[in-house]
Design a protein around this motif. Structure first.
Motif, PDB file in Angstrom:
ATOM      1  N   PHE A  83      42.843  32.060  30.312  1.00  5.65           N
ATOM      2  CA  PHE A  83      42.880  32.500  28.917  1.00  5.65           C
ATOM      3  C   PHE A  83      41.868  31.728  28.078  1.00  5.65           C
ATOM      4  O   PHE A  83      41.120  32.311  27.282  1.00  5.65           O
ATOM      5  CB  PHE A  83      44.295  32.288  28.356  1.00  5.65           C
ATOM      6  N   THR A  84      41.816  30.418  28.269  1.00  6.10           N
ATOM      7  CA  THR A  84      40.902  29.582  27.493  1.00  6.10           C
ATOM      8  C   THR A  84      39.449  29.896  27.823  1.00  6.10           C
ATOM      9  O   THR A  84      38.618  30.078  26.925  1.00  6.10           O
ATOM     10  CB  THR A  84      41.190  28.095  27.753  1.00  6.10           C
ATOM     11  N   VAL A  85      39.132  29.953  29.099  1.00 14.84           N
ATOM     12  CA  VAL A  85      37.746  30.179  29.518  1.00 14.84           C
ATOM     13  C   VAL A  85      37.276  31.580  29.130  1.00 14.84           C
ATOM     14  O   VAL A  85      36.126  31.766  28.697  1.00 14.84           O
ATOM     15  CB  VAL A  85      37.607  29.955  31.037  1.00 14.84           C
ATOM     16  N   GLU A  86      38.144  32.575  29.272  1.00 20.88           N
ATOM     17  CA  GLU A  86      37.755  33.936  28.924  1.00 20.88           C
ATOM     18  C   GLU A  86      37.428  34.091  27.445  1.00 20.88           C
ATOM     19  O   GLU A  86      36.673  34.995  27.064  1.00 20.88           O
ATOM     20  CB  GLU A  86      38.879  34.908  29.316  1.00 20.88           C
ATOM     21  N   HIS A  87      37.979  33.205  26.607  1.00 21.91           N
ATOM     22  CA  HIS A  87      37.719  33.273  25.171  1.00 21.91           C
ATOM     23  C   HIS A  87      36.702  32.218  24.716  1.00 21.91           C
ATOM     24  O   HIS A  87      36.520  32.007  23.519  1.00 21.91           O
ATOM     25  CB  HIS A  87      39.027  33.102  24.402  1.00 21.91           C
ATOM     26  N   SER A  88      36.046  31.574  25.683  1.00 18.80           N
ATOM     27  CA  SER A  88      35.124  30.490  25.316  1.00 18.80           C
ATOM     28  C   SER A  88      33.885  30.992  24.584  1.00 18.80           C
ATOM     29  O   SER A  88      33.453  30.397  23.597  1.00 18.80           O
ATOM     30  CB  SER A  88      34.722  29.702  26.566  1.00 18.80           C
ATOM     31  N   LYS A  89      33.305  32.067  25.054  1.00 15.70           N
ATOM     32  CA  LYS A  89      32.069  32.556  24.442  1.00 15.70           C
ATOM     33  C   LYS A  89      32.293  32.989  23.001  1.00 15.70           C
ATOM     34  O   LYS A  89      31.527  32.643  22.108  1.00 15.70           O
ATOM     35  CB  LYS A  89      31.485  33.709  25.259  1.00 15.70           C
TER      36      LYS A  89
END
Length: 546
Positions: A83-89
């Motif tokens: 969840f965190t990485v997918e929303h990083s950009k």
């Protein structure tokens, strides 16, 4: 004189997490933001390295997720990591929209990405070596322009306020009492929703890279209000803090090692290749333990971080803050190595929250380092912390907005009662207990632990808490007393969690239990006044009742 304030949302903490949430809510609600000191004195301001995000075509979400899971030593919650990485950009794009000036490649339009320990790719976007200051400055500037955000500097939260509604079985959070350092009075801040964004608790240790504000206030307040906490035994010790008698808490960014700096013994010999094939780019827990081992083995006071083999121009361009700060202490990093020691840096555990930042207490949210989201596992990977702040603040804001109109206005809470306390003439008790607490936590609950050391710490914390409780009940409270009380609570939670873990994993290393258990379990502590309606803990949890 005691004052009463009423807002839709009360945010306790003015760092990256708190201000990000406030800015996302300001168009739809009125928001109060409490800052325990000046706005720019929290941990965000001092963050150097950068923010991890998937921004390059050569990188991938899967690679970032995999790196984080490896660094977390099998204890990360993969859904939280993904969840965190997918929303990083999108989190980085939002920061750029707020005016954050990230470093670009020389003569190019692309952003410069660096690499840090545990990462398999260059994915750390940064603003030279002062990323936290760049992010914080932009967020503060944006917040000051919002008419719906009211900023209260030098306000230290004391306790959360709860109320019970007719016909509803659960308590809900409706505000907080806060000490105003400007007038020395405790005021009431009422709100439909309260958000804890108070940072970590590394000030519980004698040596720390954190500012004085990192006293675990949000964790302690949430615990007292009936919220679970988890994985408090995982305290990250940053491997490289400047070692100098006049340098209080200056962190030497991990980006130096990412750009080729070597760790060396006093005789100039490199030692990290003996401990890990990734050498200086191994995860922080491995590097910190290696330095601690060498310092104890040799009886030396520090080791050295050397980047002097790089050109002076490269060093000046990439690390102007580190260079300038070291020069203040007579160290020219273009010509000589930097003396460094490990120091407490990050609290990987915290208040249990869901993906939206909701705690066990109704209408109380928590975001940032205060929380346990499952992202960091047994060891936080470098530069995932600011990312977590932005991603979870945005998610919490969305959840709050979806529910806000349905939340009734809270009942007006009574003013803080000081009628039965007097001014203290023995503040030396506070300073003595403060020093003793931080010293025994460093000696007994530090980088390497034993059951005997933890038992000693348990004995000491019980005595200290008794003294603190007696002092708290008889004398007018001060900022130092509030922080000492919170630190003692956090220290107890760390000690209890460390005793529960019968293995060595990530940041928790025990000489009595040197091996890693085949089963990965979180350590979840449940307070006696648990605020949740239903206690549901999955099979990979270890629970300790108060």
């Amino acid at each position: 004189m005691n004052k009463y304030y009423s807002h839709d949302i009360l945010v306790i903490g003015s760092g990256a997490a708190g201000l990000t949430l406030a800015l996302h809510l300001a168009k739809y609600a009125n928001v109060a933001v409490l800052s325990k000191s000046a706005l720019n004195e929290g941990s965000t301001w001092f963050a150097q390295g950068g923010i991890a995000a998937v921004l390059d075509d050569q990188d991938s979400i899967e690679a970032h997720v995999a790196d984080t899971l490896i660094a977390g030593a099998g204890l990360c919650h993969e859904d939280a990591v993904r969840f965190t990485v997918e929303h990083s950009k999108e989190a980085i794009e939002w920061l750029i929209d707020q005016g954050v000036n990230f470093t670009r490649e020389n003569g190019k339009t692309d952003y410069h990405l660096t690499q840090e320990g545990g990462h398999s790719h260059r994915r750390i976007i940064h603003s030279a070596d002062a990323t936290g200051q760049a992010v914080h400055t932009s967020l503060i500037d944006q917040a000051l322009q919002q008419s719906n955000i009211e900023l209260f500097e030098h306000h230290l939260a004391v306790n959360l306020i709860t109320q019970a509604d007719d016909g509803y079985p659960r308590l809900r959070c409706t505000g907080a009492y806060a000490l105003n350092h400007n007038d020395d009075h405790i005021h009431v801040f009422q709100a439909k929703v309260v958000v804890l964004a108070t940072g970590g608790a590394s000030k519980v240790y004698l040596y720390t890279s954190n500012p004085d504000s990192a006293s675990g206030d949000g964790i302690a307040m949430a615990w007292r209000a009936g919220c679970r906490v988890a994985n408090m035994e995982f305290n990250q010790f940053h491997p490289t803090c400047l070692y100098h008698p006049n340098a209080k808490t200056f962190l030497i960014t991990e980006a130096l090692r990412g750009e080729g700096a070597y760790l060396k013994l006093p005789n100039g010999e490199r030692f990290m290749p003996r401990f890990d094939e990734r050498a200086e780019l191994a995860p922080r827990d491995i590097v910190a333990r290696a330095i601690d081992h060498e310092i104890k083995r040799l009886g030396c006071k520090c080791v050295y971080l050397d980047i002097s083999h790089k050109s002076p121009e490269f060093i000046s361009e990439h690390f102007p803050t580190v260079k300038a700060r070291c020069l203040e202490f007579g160290i020219d990093i273009t010509k000589e190595p930097i003396p460094v020691v490990p120091a407490a840096h990050y609290t990987c555990g915290g208040v249990v929250v869901d993906r939206n930042g909701q705690t066990d207490l109704e209408h109380l949210y928590a975001i940032g380092e205060t929380t346990f989201t499952g992202l960091h596992g047994a060891n936080r990977m470098a530069s995932n912390s600011l990312l977590e702040c932005i991603v979870y603040a945005r998610s919490a804001a969305e959840d709050i907005l979806a529910k806000l109109n349905a939340i009734p206005q809270p009942d007006k809470s009574p003013a803080w009662d000081e009628s039965r306390v007097t001014d203290s003439d023995e503040d030396v008790v506070i300073s003595h207990n403060w020093d003793e607490l931080r010293r025994f936590m460093w000696d007994y609950v530090g980088i390497v632990r034993t059951h005997k050391r933890l038992e000693r710490a348990t004995h000491r914390i019980k005595l200290l808490q008794k003294e603190i409780a007696e002092y708290y009940s008889h004398y007018k409270i001060s900022g130092d007393l509030i922080e000492l009380r919170n630190l003692a609570t956090v220290a107890e939670l760390i000690i209890r969690s460390a005793i529960e873990r019968k293995e060595s994993r990530g940041l928790h290393f025990s000489l009595d239990y040197p091996n890693k258990s085949p089963v990965a379990r979180d350590t979840v502590l449940v307070p006696a006044n648990f605020a949740g309606q239903n206690l549901i803990i999955s099979k990979n949890r270890s629970v300790a009742e108060e």
